[in-house]
Design an enzyme around this catalytic site. Structure first.
Site, PDB file in Angstrom:
ATOM      1  N   ASP A  18     -49.901  -7.340   9.198  1.00  0.00           N
ATOM      2  CA  ASP A  18     -50.417  -8.049  10.407  1.00  0.00           C
ATOM      3  C   ASP A  18     -50.245  -7.154  11.914  1.00  0.00           C
ATOM      4  O   ASP A  18     -50.932  -7.083  12.763  1.00  0.00           O
ATOM      5  CB  ASP A  18     -50.046  -9.510  10.605  1.00  0.00           C
ATOM      6  N   THR A  19     -48.834  -6.725  11.959  1.00  0.00           N
ATOM      7  CA  THR A  19     -48.781  -6.491  13.180  1.00  0.00           C
ATOM      8  C   THR A  19     -48.260  -4.816  13.289  1.00  0.00           C
ATOM      9  O   THR A  19     -47.922  -4.257  14.333  1.00  0.00           O
ATOM     10  CB  THR A  19     -47.529  -7.357  13.721  1.00  0.00           C
ATOM     11  N   GLY A  41     -36.113  -3.714   8.408  1.00  0.00           N
ATOM     12  CA  GLY A  41     -36.089  -3.567   6.737  1.00  0.00           C
ATOM     13  C   GLY A  41     -34.777  -3.373   6.065  1.00  0.00           C
ATOM     14  O   GLY A  41     -34.436  -3.334   4.852  1.00  0.00           O
ATOM     15  N   GLU A  69     -35.145 -12.419   5.416  1.00  0.00           N
ATOM     16  CA  GLU A  69     -34.677 -11.723   6.709  1.00  0.00           C
ATOM     17  C   GLU A  69     -34.630 -12.886   7.706  1.00  0.00           C
ATOM     18  O   GLU A  69     -33.254 -12.830   8.297  1.00  0.00           O
ATOM     19  CB  GLU A  69     -35.642 -10.709   7.303  1.00  0.00           C
TER      20      GLU A  69
END
Length: 148
Positions: A18-19, A41, A69
């Site tokens: 998406d980004t 990550g 996360e």
């Protein structure tokens, strides 16, 4: 201290599709220009960061990695050692808080055999939305700190 030495570490959580090539690439560039070290990550580096920027986008909740996360980020924040800056990219904080619309559907498609994990993810999303409502004025300070 040399101008290339980073004195500030940020963990960045986002959904690549998406980004990654739009907003996040510009954000990474701006942070690098200001000598801010960015981890992404590498969940082991969340605790080494002073700030976590969480970019919530339309498909964020489809990613187990992103949700894991976020849950870890929220847990560390609750211990008082991390500041969270939520960024809503193409989604509304209320949809995230209530897990309505795409967010509700995305969470319900995840590990149905692991209801504890789903509860943890839902709780983390709700907590993130509450941070947005409670700390909006602090975000302007961070904007000035990072980008001026």
């Amino acid at each position: 201290m040399s101008p290339t030495t980073s004195t500030f570490a940020v963990f960045l959580s986002y959904q690549e599709q998406d980004t990654g090539r739009t907003f996040v690439s510009h954000l990474l560039h701006a942070l690098a220009e200001n000598n801010i070290r960015v981890f992404k990550g590498e969940t082991s580096m969340i605790q080494a960061s002073k700030v976590a920027i969480v970019v919530i986008s339309e498909t964020y909740a489809f990613s187990r990695r992103c949700l894991d996360e976020l849950a870890q980020i929220i847990e560390i924040k609750q211990k008082g050692s991390l500041m969270i800056v939520p960024v809503y990219y193409g989604v509304q904080p209320n949809d995230v808080e209530r897990q309505t619309g795409n967010f509700g559907e995305q969470i319900s498609t995840q590990d149905r055999e692991k209801p504890d994990k789903i509860r943890r993810w839902r709780s983390a999303l709700t907590d993130l939305a509450h941070i947005h409502h409670a700390q909006q004025s602090e975000h302007w300070y961070l904007y000035v700190l990072f980008f001026t």
